[in-house]
Scaffold this motif. Sequence first.
Motif, PDB file in Angstrom:
ATOM      1  N   ARG A 185       7.990   0.655   1.940  1.00 28.41           N
ATOM      2  CA  ARG A 185       7.606   2.050   1.361  1.00 28.41           C
ATOM      3  C   ARG A 185       8.606   1.914   0.085  1.00 28.41           C
ATOM      4  O   ARG A 185       9.836   1.601   0.420  1.00 28.41           O
ATOM      5  CB  ARG A 185       7.525   3.184   2.279  1.00 28.41           C
TER       6      ARG A 185
ATOM      7  N   THR B  87       0.719  -1.178  -0.005  1.00 25.16           N
ATOM      8  CA  THR B  87       0.039  -0.002   0.035  1.00 25.16           C
ATOM      9  C   THR B  87       0.868   1.357  -0.061  1.00 25.16           C
ATOM     10  O   THR B  87       0.137   2.239  -0.138  1.00 25.16           O
ATOM     11  CB  THR B  87      -0.803   0.060   1.249  1.00 25.16           C
ATOM     12  N   GLU B  88       2.087   1.197   0.266  1.00 22.68           N
ATOM     13  CA  GLU B  88       3.097   2.363   0.124  1.00 22.68           C
ATOM     14  C   GLU B  88       3.882   2.447  -0.915  1.00 22.68           C
ATOM     15  O   GLU B  88       5.031   2.970  -0.909  1.00 22.68           O
ATOM     16  CB  GLU B  88       3.850   2.396   1.565  1.00 22.68           C
TER      17      GLU B  88
END
Length: 848
Positions: free
Chosen positions: A571, A209-210
């Motif tokens: 990330r 999601t990052e």
Amino acid sequence: MADYKPQSIEKKWQERWADARAFEVSEDSSRPKYYCLEMFAYPSGHAHVGHVRNYMIGDVVARMKRMLGFNVLHPFGWDAFGLPAENAAIKNGTHPEKWTLENIAHMKGQLQRIGISYAWEREIATCLPSYYHWNQWLFLKMLERDIAYKRRSNVNWCPSCQTVLANEQVVNGGCWRCGTTVTIRELDQWFFRITQYADELLEATDRLTEWPEKVLTMQRNWIGRSEGARITFPLEKAPTAAAGIDVFTTRIDTIYGATFLLLAPEHPLVGQWSREPGGDAFAASLARFQAQDRTARMTGEIEKEGFDTGRHAINPFTSEPVPIWVANFVLGEYGTGAVMAVPAHDQRDFEFARKYSLPIRVVVGPADAPAATVEAMTEAVSNDGVLVQSGSHDGMPSDQARAALTREAAAQGIGEGTVQYRLKDWGISRQRYWGTPIPVLYCAKCGMVPVPYDSLPVELPQIAEFSGRGDSPLAQVPEFVNTTCPDCGGPARRETDTMDTFVDSSWYFFRFCDPANGELPFAPEKVAYWGPVDFYSGGVEHAILHLIYSRFFCRVFRDVGLTHLDEPFARLLTQGMVLKDGQVMSKSKGNVVDPDDMIEHYGADALRLYVMFVAPPEKEIEWTDAGLEGSFRFLARVWRLVDQVADTVGGEGIPKPADLDLNDTERALRRKTHETIRRVTQDLDPRVHLNTAVSGLMELVNELYVFCGRPGCSMIGRDLDDATAVGSTVRPETISVVKEAVEALILMISPFTPHMAEELWERLGHAGGVVAAGWPAYDEAVARAEQIVVPVQVNGKVRSRLTVPVGTSEEELQKLALADPQVAKYLEGKTVKKVVVVNGKLVSIVVA
């Protein structure tokens, strides 16, 4: 304090950091960890600004996290194997190891002069046996699990140099060195079975999601999962009933419109036919296609061409013969290397059919209108519909037809439903010297034998000369090749291929956690503490191969039992390129900017600030010397500000602003300070909007100059010998808010300009440095504005602005807007049709 002279300041602090081992860390369960990593560098020589932008971005993040109390791992190393070093050896007679290590030494010095806060004691270079030992260890683990295997595969071959060429060494179809037309040759090659993890790699993208969505899209497309059917087209006049061509299609509903087949130049049948008697013209056409740039063929950036093989296959559903063509845009490594061409319903097939006058048959039409006629078609109709000209399946919707035809193919033994991936197993064999030797032996009695673990690493031999011609360089070193079989004690030969250098970069992030381990690639407990990488940054050009391979290796290490992690990077940030004169910086274009030259003139801090300020990290930046000059002037301005207030606000004993009765001007400065802390904090973490963070700091500096230069403060720009300055005093409240603002400024600017910040912090009388001081905190109540400015529009044009207290009701805003004198003159003689207040931030009046 003297004028701002960055070079001496920067040297002082770099030496102090090194002496204090300021950036070295170890596992500490009492503190939250943060693993910050930039993609490590290929040591090509001298780094330019385009290279170091990425390292500066990561350094800002790492330095801020240290100030927030995190135990920050921020290592660096060198992706040190690779073709350029070998090419340099061929060209200049310099051994790849010497060339590489000299480049590493120079580039390391450049990064140290920029002030990047790396834990240099963890430095690794992948060309050293202490690193590639573990490439070989993992290869053996993969061999045990049937993830590493060997099979025949095509390579680029230069007949003149008698050597294998990498794709990048094929230039316009010829050898980069001698220009001879490159041919395709089949050799035994080593592969990693990455397809075993294809579904897992694909499904897991939803949990990243990052990561930038564009990178995830590229990965999903590269994995390329497609559900469809594999169908066999029997060869007409085949010597055996079993002979046929397998194709994969996601649109079996269009198979009645398959009017020809297209084969890749690499398809086995094509090679077979080219060797048959009388096939000279066939072979010449094939050689021309095979010599074309493979990358251009993959991307479609070539003219689409083909030739007729003179042979036919049978469409298994229509029982009609269809011609077989060879096409340069069909690739052997994708699918089956064969395509059933349906020109009415695929644009690429349509263009090919029109070019070569091949038949087109419409077999899918709209449900509520007649199907298109071939004569009227200007492009393919690729959308679903209902079947026409498809025998007993006419009138069936496409989705139902796909299921029905797949069942029918399976029942007739001519095909089956299947899932196909664009992702193929990773070929790691390289016929080069400067890479990791593959730890395998070949014994006449025992066959292929893995090198025992206790005999690792298999080290590269020293080679005195590099010609770039002939067999693999290692095959030309008898003392390397000839060895003893560990199983039977008889003579054996070593594998002479080396590993793809992507192997080196697919797990280095784990080695940084435990770089000196001589027993394992890394201790599981150390990766358990540091992993995954919390912030990973690098170029978007690595969005596919490097990142997919790293995700694959992470899972292999997991399955071997060395880590619990599924993913290596939490990330991801992909930074933009640095341009100069409208082109990406590169040595070949002669437009590079050497950071050492900029440091000599402006200092490292000015360079760092400029590169961070000029654009968001993800965007390209256009380099200008004028922009760097502006950053230097800003830092000189900060230096003068602190210099002139330091004697007043430095030291201890000054009360905190929260404990004092401030006037309106002092409250305004304090509000600006806390608003800036909030803005910069959020811009750095989590947003990584580094350019807007710098912009906020510049605004605070402007406010400080205005505040400190006003009557009643006069902390800057005054002459202490002036009679009017004698006996003048500054309110304690004023000193307090200036101290808070200046100290916050220095701490917030320190990730960008660490040398100057440390010097100014020390100048204010603080010991221990900015990391010990910590990141400044903001008070939300103080940062909140007491008043806001609300624009008033009349028919879409701003006619006035209202300054009102925060929280003013919509009714009151409407009343104030209509009563405003600047607005009133645009309402005279008109009828107010509507007044809209937008979120308390805009009043829009519509008149007629």
